[in-house]
Design an enzyme around this catalytic site. Structure first.
Site, PDB file in Angstrom:
ATOM      1  N   ASP A 286      26.673-114.190  41.534  1.00 24.55           N
ATOM      2  CA  ASP A 286      26.092-113.469  40.405  1.00 24.55           C
ATOM      3  C   ASP A 286      26.445-111.984  40.486  1.00 24.55           C
ATOM      4  O   ASP A 286      26.824-111.358  39.493  1.00 24.55           O
ATOM      5  CB  ASP A 286      24.574-113.669  40.405  1.00 24.55           C
TER       6      ASP A 286
ATOM      7  N   GLU B 252      29.493-119.435  39.352  1.00 22.10           N
ATOM      8  CA  GLU B 252      29.182-118.255  40.159  1.00 22.10           C
ATOM      9  C   GLU B 252      29.424-118.528  41.642  1.00 22.10           C
ATOM     10  O   GLU B 252      29.941-117.668  42.370  1.00 22.10           O
ATOM     11  CB  GLU B 252      27.734-117.834  39.928  1.00 22.10           C
TER      12      GLU B 252
END
Length: 239
Positions: free
Chosen positions: A51, A123
């Site tokens: 992230d 991610e």
């Protein structure tokens, strides 16, 4: 067998891992690690790191492409680009669901096609690449995936979120502000789903679903805008 399958992904992303265990870990869902003693580590920590890595890579891409735009405009565009919906679409293009290792329950519930799981996996994959070789290959992959999606130019107005756009419209047309309210909360603690309604002057305009209240409110506002024909939702980024 597993190694051959993962090699096909390396070809697809044009990157070969030095440490294959990182690539493998990126696709181990927590539901699988809970059931299999042979896979005690899952991809949640990679997702956490990914992230941040994705945010940095996308932020750098926007900074370079739009050097004269305001911070608020770039922040809104970045938020749109790294949303669950955007990432899950990219994951589908790469067919990441095919490589996932899921627990039996998650497999039966359609985990390979869930937006949240696919976005998290994308991610985790970026984090695995970062740990394997640093930021440069991550930048290359992000540029390849996101640059074609960016308009030649952007404006603050075109990137307003749906809630802001709806409020702007209703204040102008009806001299009133929309109100949001919780309709329903469902699902287990780790995978909540929220249903939010939006009303104007006591009349319910639309409803929206999301994995948190903020996302559900945005979807409700988007649906309300469609109903009111205030904007062409698909053309928002071009206005």
């Amino acid at each position: 067998m597993r190694e051959r399958i993962l090699r096909s992904l390396e070809k697809k992303i044009s990157y070969t891992f030095k440490d294959k265990t990182l690539l493998d870990q990126a696709f181990v869902h927590r539901s699988y690690s809970y059931e299999q003693a042979s896979k005690p580590v899952n991809n949640e920590c990679l997702e956490f790191l990914g992230d941040a890595v994705l945010g940095l890579a996308v932020g750098h891409l926007l900074f370079v492409k739009y050097p004269d735009n305001e911070e608020g405009t770039l922040s809104q565009l970045k938020a749109n680009m790294v949303s669950e919906n955007s990432l899950s679409q990219l994951a589908r293009k790469l067919n990441l669901g095919k490589f996932l290792m899921l627990g039996k329950g998650e497999e039966l519930s359609g985990g390979r096609t869930k937006n949240s799981i696919l976005a998290d996996t994308y991610e985790a994959l970026l984090a695995a690449i970062y740990l394997d070789s640093g930021l440069e290959p991550v930048h290359n992959l992000v540029k390849k995936h996101f640059l074609p999606l960016l308009p030649a130019s952007i404006s603050r107005r075109s990137l307003l979120d749906f809630k802001s756009r709806l409020q702007e419209y209703t204040q102008e047309e009806f001299k009133a502000i929309p109100e949001y309210f919780l309709l329903k909360e469902s699902g287990p603690e780790h995978q909540k789903r929220f249903a939010i309604g939006v009303k104007l002057k006591g009349e319910i305009l639309a409803r929206g679903m999301g994995k948190n209240k903020k996302a559900a409110e945005q979807r409700a506002a988007q649906n309300a805008l469609k109903k009111l024909a205030a904007v062409k939702i698909d053309d928002l980024a071009k206005s």
